[in-house]
Design a protein around this motif. Structure first.
Motif, PDB file in Angstrom:
ATOM      1  N   GLY A  52      70.569 -43.075  27.149  1.00  0.00           N
ATOM      2  CA  GLY A  52      71.245 -41.855  26.722  1.00  0.00           C
ATOM      3  C   GLY A  52      70.612 -41.138  25.548  1.00  0.00           C
ATOM      4  O   GLY A  52      69.383 -41.056  25.437  1.00  0.00           O
ATOM      5  N   GLY A  53      71.454 -40.682  24.630  1.00  0.00           N
ATOM      6  CA  GLY A  53      71.043 -39.766  23.577  1.00  0.00           C
ATOM      7  C   GLY A  53      70.238 -40.362  22.441  1.00  0.00           C
ATOM      8  O   GLY A  53      69.904 -39.647  21.499  1.00  0.00           O
TER       9      GLY A  53
ATOM     10  N   LYS B  17      74.386 -40.134  28.416  1.00  0.00           N
ATOM     11  CA  LYS B  17      73.692 -38.904  28.821  1.00  0.00           C
ATOM     12  C   LYS B  17      72.792 -39.180  30.026  1.00  0.00           C
ATOM     13  O   LYS B  17      72.638 -38.338  30.907  1.00  0.00           O
ATOM     14  CB  LYS B  17      72.887 -38.346  27.655  1.00  0.00           C
ATOM     15  CG  LYS B  17      72.045 -37.108  27.977  1.00  0.00           C
ATOM     16  CD  LYS B  17      72.855 -35.936  28.524  1.00  0.00           C
ATOM     17  CE  LYS B  17      73.593 -35.192  27.439  1.00  0.00           C
ATOM     18  NZ  LYS B  17      74.220 -33.944  27.977  1.00  0.00           N
TER      19      LYS B  17
END
Length: 419
Positions: free
Chosen positions: A167-168, A235
């Motif tokens: 993800g992020g 994400k």
């Protein structure tokens, strides 16, 4: 004389260890501890209090801890309850190929609420926790725009191919890919920002980059056709769901605690641009530690105004497995998964399934990984709250890891059989 044995003494990080202590006095109370130092030098520690049985022995598959970092019968509790000495550090393996985590297990007389360096253990043993099995190969990928690392199991293949998306946090995260390769999958750990010559920050999500990576993976001679699986979190799960909707190369998708719509950054694929659902900073909450709870700050995908940002999940060709932690403090991931399943059903599709884990947080990782409740995030000035309750989170990690492998084995090899 007391003896502590942990078998196997060298194993993959997702394999259980059988811990026994012998040579104690009958019904003796002892403290068991575990400790490791990560590659950045941070120390992680755990402890639990036990009582020996009538013959002075202790077997963690049967004995119940009566205090410390967990209570009850938890054979791997000393591993998943490891906590950073310096708070809010996430245990992440960097070099997955050349070195294990070394975990020191100790047994001490009586109950030690805080074991000091001067306390001498009655017995100890070190165990190695590896993130790649014998014969696994790591191939650095720098082809076209694509940046990542491909992990290949030993043997000629062809193997089921999987792309792994985090993800992020950005960068290249390899520990899931190397572990899955140790179980017979060929896995591309893909970076998409914050790595080498890729954009430093996440901006517009260009789905053609991910399509290029999927084509590269499928073109490899050791990857079995006709399609790949996606393994994703946060994400990365949003991007994976978009890939499942628009890319024919994707035949099976695992989304851990993701969304069903585009948030924060626009998504572009050829002439199509999906604008993100707005976020509301005033809805951002903070806990007593000042850690940010992102769960409520995103706009609602169910609102009519936001429908244009919802992914057309009914277009996904293959099965989708949604894995949800009910105590996720970063995303309202259960609601997003439910919306996705409703959307599939409304189009007469039944290719979605959801596994819900009460008490599990956002970062559902391979088994025996310690819970990270909150940690710093590079693009956020404060701590970010991930959530989760240690015992329930550990159980979720152990169960979901088996389900993920079963899902990919069934759907990636089944696809091949149909040809």
């Amino acid at each position: 004389m007391s003896q502590l044995t942990a078998t196997p003494a060298s194993a993959l990080a997702d394999e259980p260890v059988h811990i026994r202590v012998t040579g104690l006095t009958p019904l003796q109370i002892v403290t068991l501890t575990a400790s490791l130092k990560d590659e950045k030098g941070y120390v992680f520690q755990s402890q639990a209090f036990y009582r020996a049985n009538e013959v002075g022995e202790l077997d963690l598959t049967e004995a119940s801890s009566f205090g410390g970092d967990y209570v009850g019968v938890h054979p791997m509790g000393l591993f998943w309850s490891l906590k950073p000495k310096k708070a809010f550090r996430r245990l992440l393996k960097q070099d997955v190929m050349n070195s294990p985590f070394w975990v020191t297990l100790n047994v001490y007389d009586s109950v030690f609420l805080q074991v000091s360096t001067t306390d001498q253990p009655k017995a100890s043993q070190m165990v190695q926790r590896w993130f790649s099995g014998p014969g696994v190969q790591r191939v650095q990928i720098r082809e076209g725009r694509v940046r990542g690392a491909l992990f290949l199991p030993p043997g000629e293949g062809p193997f089921p191919g999987i792309m792994d998306l985090f993800g992020g946090r950005g960068g290249l995260v390899e520990f899931r890919a190397s572990l899955l390769a140790s179980h017979g999958f060929a896995v591309l750990a893909l970076a998409y920002f914050g790595y080498e010559d890729l954009p430093a920050e996440l901006g517009e999500i260009d789905l053609e980059y991910f399509e290029e990576a999927a084509n590269l993976l499928l073109a490899h001679p050791k990857i079995q056709p006709p399609g790949i699986g996606l393994f994703s979190v946060s994400k990365g799960a949003e991007i994976a769901l978009a890939m499942a909707c628009f890319l024919k190369q994707v035949v099976a998708t695992v989304c851990i605690n993701g969304t069903n719509a585009i948030y924060e950054f626009p998504l572009r694929y050829k002439d199509l641009v999906i604008t993100p659902i707005p976020t509301f900073l005033e809805r951002l909450q903070f806990d007593v530690l000042g850690a940010g709870r992102f769960r409520h700050y995103r706009g609602n995908a169910r609102d009519e105004l936001n429908q244009k940002s919802v992914l057309p999940i009914e277009k996904a060709q293959g099965p989708i497995l949604f894995i949800v932690g009910e105590s996720d403090e970063c995303l309202n991931s259960k609601d997003y998964a439910e919306q996705a399943l409703e959307q599939l059903r409304s189009h007469g599709k039944n290719n979605g399934r959801m596994l819900v884990y009460p008490g599990a947080g956002h970062l559902i990782e391979p088994p025996y990984t310690p819970l990270c409740y909150a940690s710093p995030q590079s693009n956020f000035s404060r701590l970010l709250l991930w959530g989760g309750e240690p015992v329930a989170h550990a159980a979720a990690q152990e169960h979901s890891w088996g389900e993920i492998q079963k899902f990919f084995r069934e759907h990636l090899t089944e696809t091949r059989r149909k040809l």
